[in-house]
Scaffold this active site. Structure first.
Site, PDB file in Angstrom:
ATOM      1  N   HIS A 111       0.838  -1.210   0.000  1.00 52.39           N
ATOM      2  CA  HIS A 111       0.000   0.000   0.000  1.00 52.39           C
ATOM      3  C   HIS A 111       0.871   1.258   0.000  1.00 52.39           C
ATOM      4  CE1 HIS A 111      -3.321   2.697   1.303  1.00 52.39           C
ATOM      5  NE2 HIS A 111      -2.356   3.278   1.998  1.00 52.39           N
ATOM      6  N   GLU A 112       1.842   1.326   0.896  1.00 45.96           N
ATOM      7  CA  GLU A 112       2.675   2.529   1.002  1.00 45.96           C
ATOM      8  C   GLU A 112       3.514   2.731  -0.267  1.00 45.96           C
ATOM      9  OE1 GLU A 112       1.939   4.631   3.190  1.00 45.96           O
ATOM     10  OE2 GLU A 112       0.867   3.351   4.598  1.00 45.96           O
ATOM     11  N   HIS A 115       1.652   4.567  -2.935  1.00 46.15           N
ATOM     12  CA  HIS A 115       1.724   6.034  -2.914  1.00 46.15           C
ATOM     13  C   HIS A 115       2.933   6.520  -3.714  1.00 46.15           C
ATOM     14  CE1 HIS A 115      -1.573   6.513  -0.191  1.00 46.15           C
ATOM     15  NE2 HIS A 115      -0.956   5.931   0.832  1.00 46.15           N
ATOM     16  N   ASP A 121      -4.789   7.491  -1.353  1.00 44.50           N
ATOM     17  CA  ASP A 121      -5.669   6.673  -0.504  1.00 44.50           C
ATOM     18  C   ASP A 121      -7.079   6.733  -1.064  1.00 44.50           C
ATOM     19  OD1 ASP A 121      -4.016   5.644   1.596  1.00 44.50           O
ATOM     20  OD2 ASP A 121      -3.907   7.672   2.415  1.00 44.50           O
TER      21      ASP A 121
END
Length: 173
Positions: A111-112, A115, A121
Site C-alpha cells: 500500500h505505502e 503512494h 488513498d
C-alpha cells in the site's frame, strides 16, 4: 517497365514483406525504480516481497533494491505512512503501530509503495482495494493491487498525471 521503376517496386515490396513478417516490438518503456530498505529493520524482507508484488502486477515500472535509491523505506514505532516527492520518489515508513494492531505487514508495504507509484488513498473499506488501506478490516490479507490500481500505475508511468499529492505526507488512519 523501366529498370528504375522495377528497382523501386522491388524495394517497396521487400520493405512491406519485412514489416509484415518482423516480430512485434514493445512500445512501452519500463521505468526502473531503485529502493533502499536497509533501514526497514524487521520489515526489510517484507518490503522486498511488496516490490515483487508490484513487479508482477504492472508492466511500465520495475522495482529493484539498490542505491542510489529513488525511495527509501524506514521502520519506526508510529503509524505507516509515505511521503511521495515525485513519481517513483520519496520515503516510506513501516510503522509498527499498525502491525501491533494486527494489520498485515505485506499489505502495508505494498500500500505505502502504491503512494510512491502515484496512487492516493481511497478509503473504500474493501479488502480487494489495496489503496483502501486501514479502512479495510484488520483481518484483510490481500496485498495485491486491484485491476484498476494496476492500470492506474501503468498509466502513471506512461505519462498520465498521477492522482497522489506529491510533497504531502500520506498517513492512512
Amino acid at each position: 517497365m523501366s529498370k528504375r521503376l522495377r528497382i523501386a517496386l522491388s524495394a517497396v515490396l521487400s520493405l512491406a514483406f519485412l514489416l509484415v513478417t518482423a516480430p512485434a516490438q514493445a512500445t512501452a518503456l519500463v521505468t526502473v525504480i531503485r529502493y533502499d530498505a536497509s533501514r526497514a529493520a524487521e520489515f526489510s524482507a517484507t518490503v522486498d516481497q511488496a516490490a515483487q508484488v508490484w513487479n508482477a502486477s504492472v508492466s511500465n515500472v520495475r522495482l529493484v533494491r539498490g542505491t542510489p535509491a529513488h525511495f527509501v523505506v524506514l521502520a519506526d514505532n508510529g503509524w505507516p505512512r509515505a511521503l511521495p516527492t515525485g513519481l517513483g520518489r520519496g520515503t516510506v515508513w513501516m510503522g509498527r503501530q499498525a502491525v501491533n494492531q494486527g494489520y498485515y505487514p505485506l499489505r502495508i508495504a505494498t500500500h505505502e509503495i502504491g503512494h510512491i507509484l502515484g496512487l492516493p488513498d481511497r478509503r473504500t473499506g474493501r479488502c480487494t482495494d489495496l489503496m483502501s488501506g486501514s479502512s479495510a478490516p484488520v483481518s484483510c490479507r490481500n496485498a495485491n493491487p486491484s485491476a484498476a490500481e494496476r492500470a492506474e500505475v501503468d498509466r502513471n508511468f506512461a505519462g498520465a498525471t498521477p492522482q497522489v499529492e506529491f510533497g504531502t505526507l500520506h498517513v492512512d488512519r
